[in-house]
Design an enzyme around this catalytic site. Structure first.
Site, PDB file in Angstrom:
ATOM      1  CG  HIS A 179      -2.024  -1.082   1.043  1.00  0.00           C
ATOM      2  ND1 HIS A 179      -2.752  -1.568   2.105  1.00  0.00           N
ATOM      3  CD2 HIS A 179      -2.472  -1.759  -0.056  1.00  0.00           C
ATOM      4  CE1 HIS A 179      -3.611  -2.474   1.670  1.00  0.00           C
ATOM      5  NE2 HIS A 179      -3.448  -2.607   0.370  1.00  0.00           N
ATOM      6  CG  HIS A 219      -6.187 -11.096  -7.207  1.00  0.00           C
ATOM      7  ND1 HIS A 219      -5.447 -10.782  -8.324  1.00  0.00           N
ATOM      8  CD2 HIS A 219      -6.425 -12.433  -7.277  1.00  0.00           C
ATOM      9  CE1 HIS A 219      -5.247 -11.883  -9.043  1.00  0.00           C
ATOM     10  NE2 HIS A 219      -5.833 -12.897  -8.434  1.00  0.00           N
ATOM     11  CB  SER A 253      -5.401  -2.176  -3.207  1.00  0.00           C
ATOM     12  OG  SER A 253      -6.136  -3.356  -3.445  1.00  0.00           O
ATOM     13  CG  ASP A 305      -9.703 -15.078 -12.920  1.00  0.00           C
ATOM     14  OD1 ASP A 305      -9.218 -15.504 -11.859  1.00  0.00           O
ATOM     15  OD2 ASP A 305      -9.025 -14.890 -13.961  1.00  0.00           O
ATOM     16  CG  ASP A 363      -2.588  -8.095  -3.309  1.00  0.00           C
ATOM     17  OD1 ASP A 363      -1.742  -8.940  -2.954  1.00  0.00           O
ATOM     18  OD2 ASP A 363      -3.293  -7.455  -2.510  1.00  0.00           O
TER      19      ASP A 363
END
Length: 285
Positions: free
Chosen positions: A18, A41, A98, A141, A167
């Site tokens: 981060h 992700h 994120s 996905d 990630d």
């Protein structure tokens, strides 16, 4: 996939990824042209460190819990300020994932696509950003989204610049790299002007050497590694640190990392004895 980031939110790996993510956003937002960010992700975007999942592991204690409330080292101040802003908006135990950090750091002209495969997490992600027209949440996905969403087009608007955060949970251990490398090769060919950041855990670092050779061979202009170890990498049973591989990093970004990572290693390392590494796998020409 059984991984739930709520168990790990705010741990030392989150602090590394981060802080670097915010630094990337700062540099890329210096140019006026709009930016497209893809979070492959994404999770739910906002976590609570006082809930049962986070409390069960206590991992945040060794991560964001080690970032001081006052006299914050200068390189960590944007991260500390972002966490404080998230808590001001969502409560004192909130921790920004994120997607929240991207929305916090980027501008009105930028667009953010966040992918999450688990439907309940994707529902929470949509709810958390329902009021932000810049953010699109996708229950899909993230690797296949790299092919579908790159190069980015939103309506009639096309984006010449991009930031892609990859990630993954690494539930499949080293096999995760196979999937990530395949997706990266395709994305770098389709959208070569973007910056890509691939996060990875470190247990026994020597096992990563073959992976680094494969990553260096991908069709990027440059490949940069940034790592922080909070303890010696002498056990395969725990995550001793983590790293990011940056493809097409902004100009002189390695110099910025050489200021940030020592501060992270001091703050996050067990007994203040963390270590760090910045190294080119493929230097820019």
């Amino acid at each position: 996939m059984n991984y739930r980031h709520a168990f790990h939110a705010g741990n030392h790996a989150d602090v590394l990824k981060h802080t670097v993510l915010l630094m990337l956003c700062e540099v890329l937002a210096d140019k006026p042209a709009p930016l497209f960010a893809l979070d492959t992700h994404a999770g739910r975007g906002i976590y609570r460190l006082d809930d049962a999942k986070a409390q069960r592991t206590g991992e945040a204690t060794g991560g964001v819990g080690r970032v001081p409330d006052s006299d914050v080292p200068i390189p960590l101040r944007p991260y500390a300020a972002a966490v404080a802003a998230c808590r001001a908006a969502h409560g004192p135990s909130a921790y920004p994932g994120s997607p929240w950090l991207l929305a916090h750091a980027l501008r009105a002209q930028d667009r953010i696509a966040c992918c999450e495969l688990q439907h309940d997490e994707a529902d929470a992600l949509r709810a958390n950003f329902a009021g932000d027209p810049r953010v699109a949440a996708h229950a899909r996905d993230g690797y296949t989204a790299m092919h579908a969403l790159l190069p980015p087009r939103i309506g009639t608007e096309r984006f010449g610049r991009g930031l892609v955060l990859i990630d993954p949970p690494f539930e499949s251990q080293m096999e995760e790299f196979d999937v990530a490398i395949t997706a990266l090769r395709d994305a770098l060919q389709r959208f070569p002007q973007a910056t890509y950041a691939l996060w990875y855990p470190i247990k026994l670092r020597r096992t990563l050497h073959p992976v680094f050779r494969r990553l260096a061979a991908l069709p990027a202009k440059s490949v940069l590694v940034a790592e922080v170890l909070v303890r010696p990498d002498d056990s395969p049973l725990r995550m001793n640190g983590s790293g990011l591989v940056l493809f097409n990093a902004p100009w002189k970004f390695d110099a910025r990392l050489r200021t940030l990572l020592p501060a992270l290693a001091r703050v996050l390392g067990d007994e203040g004895r963390g270590t760090w590494r910045v190294d080119w796998l493929k230097a820019p020409e």
